[in-house]
Motif scaffolding. Structure first.
Motif, PDB file in Angstrom:
ATOM      1  N   ALA A   1      -3.597  -9.993   7.844  1.00  0.00           N
ATOM      2  CA  ALA A   1      -2.246  -9.745   6.839  1.00  0.00           C
ATOM      3  C   ALA A   1      -0.841  -9.753   7.656  1.00  0.00           C
ATOM      4  CB  ALA A   1      -2.355  -8.687   4.888  1.00  0.00           C
ATOM      5  N   VAL A   2      -0.793  -8.756   7.997  1.00  0.00           N
ATOM      6  CA  VAL A   2       0.561  -8.261   9.267  1.00  0.00           C
ATOM      7  C   VAL A   2       1.403  -9.783   9.340  1.00  0.00           C
ATOM      8  CG1 VAL A   2       1.749  -6.965  10.513  1.00  0.00           C
ATOM      9  CG2 VAL A   2       0.194  -5.319   8.688  1.00  0.00           C
ATOM     10  N   ILE A   3       0.198  -9.756  10.472  1.00  0.00           N
ATOM     11  CA  ILE A   3       0.378 -11.311  11.231  1.00  0.00           C
ATOM     12  C   ILE A   3       1.090 -12.459  11.042  1.00  0.00           C
ATOM     13  CG2 ILE A   3       0.014 -13.027  12.852  1.00  0.00           C
ATOM     14  CD1 ILE A   3      -2.193 -10.486  14.232  1.00  0.00           C
ATOM     15  N   GLY A   4      -0.029 -12.514   9.091  1.00  0.00           N
ATOM     16  CA  GLY A   4       0.952 -13.736   8.802  1.00  0.00           C
ATOM     17  C   GLY A   4       1.089 -13.534   8.052  1.00  0.00           C
ATOM     18  N   GLY A   5       2.294 -12.381   7.485  1.00  0.00           N
ATOM     19  CA  GLY A   5       3.251 -12.395   6.758  1.00  0.00           C
ATOM     20  C   GLY A   5       5.153 -12.341   7.415  1.00  0.00           C
ATOM     21  N   LEU A   6       4.509 -11.863   8.140  1.00  0.00           N
ATOM     22  CA  LEU A   6       5.474 -12.207   9.688  1.00  0.00           C
ATOM     23  C   LEU A   6       5.847 -13.488  10.419  1.00  0.00           C
ATOM     24  CD1 LEU A   6       4.740  -9.163  11.859  1.00  0.00           C
ATOM     25  CD2 LEU A   6       6.729 -10.003  11.032  1.00  0.00           C
ATOM     26  N   ILE A   7       4.702 -14.579  10.583  1.00  0.00           N
ATOM     27  CA  ILE A   7       4.783 -15.807  10.690  1.00  0.00           C
ATOM     28  C   ILE A   7       5.046 -16.381   9.784  1.00  0.00           C
ATOM     29  CG2 ILE A   7       3.652 -18.033  10.869  1.00  0.00           C
ATOM     30  CD1 ILE A   7       1.419 -15.968  13.811  1.00  0.00           C
ATOM     31  N   GLY A   8       4.442 -16.177   8.223  1.00  0.00           N
ATOM     32  CA  GLY A   8       4.976 -17.426   6.852  1.00  0.00           C
ATOM     33  C   GLY A   8       6.295 -16.788   6.595  1.00  0.00           C
ATOM     34  N   PHE A   9       7.633 -15.537   6.956  1.00  0.00           N
ATOM     35  CA  PHE A   9       8.434 -15.306   6.146  1.00  0.00           C
ATOM     36  C   PHE A   9       9.119 -15.603   7.330  1.00  0.00           C
ATOM     37  CE2 PHE A   9      12.420 -12.677   7.962  1.00  0.00           C
ATOM     38  CZ  PHE A   9      12.535 -12.924   6.553  1.00  0.00           C
ATOM     39  N   THR A  10       8.950 -15.984   8.468  1.00  0.00           N
ATOM     40  CA  THR A  10       9.752 -17.237  10.017  1.00  0.00           C
ATOM     41  C   THR A  10       9.298 -18.728  10.213  1.00  0.00           C
ATOM     42  OG1 THR A  10       9.138 -14.972  11.646  1.00  0.00           O
ATOM     43  CG2 THR A  10       9.855 -17.252  12.292  1.00  0.00           C
ATOM     44  N   ALA A  11       8.108 -18.845   9.598  1.00  0.00           N
ATOM     45  CA  ALA A  11       7.915 -20.259   8.749  1.00  0.00           C
ATOM     46  C   ALA A  11       8.506 -20.429   8.056  1.00  0.00           C
ATOM     47  CB  ALA A  11       6.778 -20.786   8.791  1.00  0.00           C
ATOM     48  N   LYS A  12       9.186 -19.694   7.129  1.00  0.00           N
ATOM     49  CA  LYS A  12      10.162 -20.510   5.605  1.00  0.00           C
ATOM     50  C   LYS A  12      11.741 -20.618   6.017  1.00  0.00           C
ATOM     51  CE  LYS A  12      11.539 -19.918   1.130  1.00  0.00           C
ATOM     52  NZ  LYS A  12      11.088 -19.598   0.058  1.00  0.00           N
ATOM     53  N   LYS A  13      11.851 -19.429   6.990  1.00  0.00           N
ATOM     54  CA  LYS A  13      13.469 -19.673   8.253  1.00  0.00           C
ATOM     55  C   LYS A  13      13.413 -20.517   8.598  1.00  0.00           C
ATOM     56  CE  LYS A  13      14.823 -15.434   5.551  1.00  0.00           C
ATOM     57  NZ  LYS A  13      15.928 -15.622   4.662  1.00  0.00           N
ATOM     58  N   VAL A  14      12.098 -21.006   9.728  1.00  0.00           N
ATOM     59  CA  VAL A  14      12.916 -22.045  10.596  1.00  0.00           C
ATOM     60  C   VAL A  14      12.732 -23.489  10.487  1.00  0.00           C
ATOM     61  CG1 VAL A  14      11.373 -23.493  12.663  1.00  0.00           C
ATOM     62  CG2 VAL A  14      11.718 -21.351  12.502  1.00  0.00           C
ATOM     63  N   ALA A  15      11.919 -23.821   8.525  1.00  0.00           N
ATOM     64  CA  ALA A  15      11.664 -24.184   8.105  1.00  0.00           C
ATOM     65  C   ALA A  15      13.073 -24.969   7.348  1.00  0.00           C
ATOM     66  CB  ALA A  15      10.675 -24.618   7.086  1.00  0.00           C
ATOM     67  N   LYS A  16      13.721 -24.208   6.746  1.00  0.00           N
ATOM     68  CA  LYS A  16      14.662 -24.199   6.262  1.00  0.00           C
ATOM     69  C   LYS A  16      16.472 -24.326   7.069  1.00  0.00           C
ATOM     70  CE  LYS A  16      14.407 -20.831   1.923  1.00  0.00           C
ATOM     71  NZ  LYS A  16      15.623 -19.746   2.436  1.00  0.00           N
ATOM     72  N   ILE A  17      15.739 -23.785   8.283  1.00  0.00           N
ATOM     73  CA  ILE A  17      17.319 -24.268   9.122  1.00  0.00           C
ATOM     74  C   ILE A  17      17.078 -25.306  10.277  1.00  0.00           C
ATOM     75  CG2 ILE A  17      17.531 -23.960  11.848  1.00  0.00           C
ATOM     76  CD1 ILE A  17      16.570 -20.884  11.694  1.00  0.00           C
ATOM     77  N   VAL A  18      15.215 -26.085   9.766  1.00  0.00           N
ATOM     78  CA  VAL A  18      15.027 -27.666  10.573  1.00  0.00           C
ATOM     79  C   VAL A  18      15.875 -28.696   9.303  1.00  0.00           C
ATOM     80  CG1 VAL A  18      13.304 -29.154  10.696  1.00  0.00           C
ATOM     81  CG2 VAL A  18      13.385 -26.946  11.504  1.00  0.00           C
ATOM     82  N   ALA A  19      14.784 -28.386   7.933  1.00  0.00           N
ATOM     83  CA  ALA A  19      15.735 -29.034   6.919  1.00  0.00           C
ATOM     84  C   ALA A  19      16.864 -29.658   7.261  1.00  0.00           C
ATOM     85  CB  ALA A  19      15.076 -28.750   5.377  1.00  0.00           C
ATOM     86  N   PHE A  20      17.844 -28.670   7.348  1.00  0.00           N
ATOM     87  CA  PHE A  20      19.295 -28.338   7.339  1.00  0.00           C
ATOM     88  C   PHE A  20      19.665 -29.184   8.261  1.00  0.00           C
ATOM     89  CE2 PHE A  20      22.726 -27.357   9.164  1.00  0.00           C
ATOM     90  CZ  PHE A  20      24.240 -26.974   8.406  1.00  0.00           C
ATOM     91  N   LEU A  21      19.424 -29.132   9.389  1.00  0.00           N
ATOM     92  CA  LEU A  21      19.811 -30.137  11.025  1.00  0.00           C
ATOM     93  C   LEU A  21      18.575 -32.230  10.727  1.00  0.00           C
ATOM     94  CD1 LEU A  21      18.788 -27.568  14.025  1.00  0.00           C
ATOM     95  CD2 LEU A  21      20.974 -28.206  13.107  1.00  0.00           C
ATOM     96  N   ILE A  22      18.679 -31.656   9.824  1.00  0.00           N
ATOM     97  CA  ILE A  22      17.712 -33.329  10.087  1.00  0.00           C
ATOM     98  C   ILE A  22      18.801 -33.965   8.914  1.00  0.00           C
ATOM     99  CG2 ILE A  22      15.621 -34.227   8.593  1.00  0.00           C
ATOM    100  CD1 ILE A  22      13.418 -32.610  10.102  1.00  0.00           C
ATOM    101  N   GLY A  23      19.352 -32.999   7.825  1.00  0.00           N
ATOM    102  CA  GLY A  23      19.905 -33.443   6.470  1.00  0.00           C
ATOM    103  C   GLY A  23      21.488 -34.298   7.653  1.00  0.00           C
TER     104      GLY A  23
ATOM    105  N   PHE B   1       6.340 -16.259   3.609  1.00  0.00           N
ATOM    106  CA  PHE B   1       6.724 -17.566   3.272  1.00  0.00           C
ATOM    107  C   PHE B   1       7.781 -16.982   1.323  1.00  0.00           C
ATOM    108  CE2 PHE B   1       7.407 -21.940   1.678  1.00  0.00           C
ATOM    109  CZ  PHE B   1       7.114 -21.729   2.740  1.00  0.00           C
ATOM    110  N   ARG B   2       7.108 -16.483   0.725  1.00  0.00           N
ATOM    111  CA  ARG B   2       7.801 -16.400  -0.564  1.00  0.00           C
ATOM    112  C   ARG B   2       8.796 -15.388  -0.592  1.00  0.00           C
ATOM    113  NH1 ARG B   2       4.857 -14.355  -6.344  1.00  0.00           N
ATOM    114  NH2 ARG B   2       6.284 -15.107  -7.440  1.00  0.00           N
ATOM    115  N   LYS B   3       8.543 -14.087  -0.265  1.00  0.00           N
ATOM    116  CA  LYS B   3      10.060 -13.661   0.752  1.00  0.00           C
ATOM    117  C   LYS B   3      10.104 -13.928   1.658  1.00  0.00           C
ATOM    118  CE  LYS B   3       7.923 -10.691  -2.261  1.00  0.00           C
ATOM    119  NZ  LYS B   3       9.215 -10.344  -2.789  1.00  0.00           N
ATOM    120  N   GLY B   4      10.969 -14.750   2.693  1.00  0.00           N
ATOM    121  CA  GLY B   4      11.561 -15.743   3.168  1.00  0.00           C
ATOM    122  C   GLY B   4      12.815 -16.750   2.998  1.00  0.00           C
TER     123      GLY B   4
END
Length: 109
Positions: free
Chosen positions: A17-39, A106-109
């Motif tokens: 759960a701890v590892i998943g939470g960290l990865i989910g939080f980071t994944a959402k942040k990275v996805a936002k950055i990637v989406a911004f760069l692609i846009g 991911f939800r909190k990120g």
């Protein structure tokens, strides 16, 4: 016979759960950055195309993305583990904790 205690299941569930939470939080942040760069890149392409500096084949660009996702899904289904049931049973505690933590992060990120 598999000998697993409740303490070990709890430890695996919690650490997953701890590892998943960290990865989910980071994944959402990275996805936002990637989406911004692609846009930003697509907007730049459109601007350069409107100024007749660049010519973009939009159909070819999108067809490459569709073909890549199809190839990735085909490769994922080609490899089957030898003992599916035992593999599945051994990863249930970690993956259950990881999944819950990932969605929460991911939800909190």
């Amino acid at each position: 016979m598999v000998d697993i205690g409740l303490q070990q299941i709890g430890l695996e569930l919690g650490s997953g759960a701890v590892i998943g939470g960290l990865i989910g939080f980071t994944a959402k942040k990275v996805a936002k950055i990637v989406a911004f760069l692609i846009g930003l890149e697509l907007a730049l392409f459109k601007f350069l195309e409107s100024q007749s500096i660049l010519t973009v084949d939009w159909n070819r660009l999108s067809a490459g993305l569709v073909n890549a996702s199809t190839a990735a899904s085909d490769a994922a289904t080609a490899n089957q583990p030898p003992s599916v049931v035992m593999s599945f049973l051994s990863i249930i505690p970690v993956s259950a904790g990881f999944t819950g933590g990932f969605f929460l992060g991911f939800r909190k990120g």
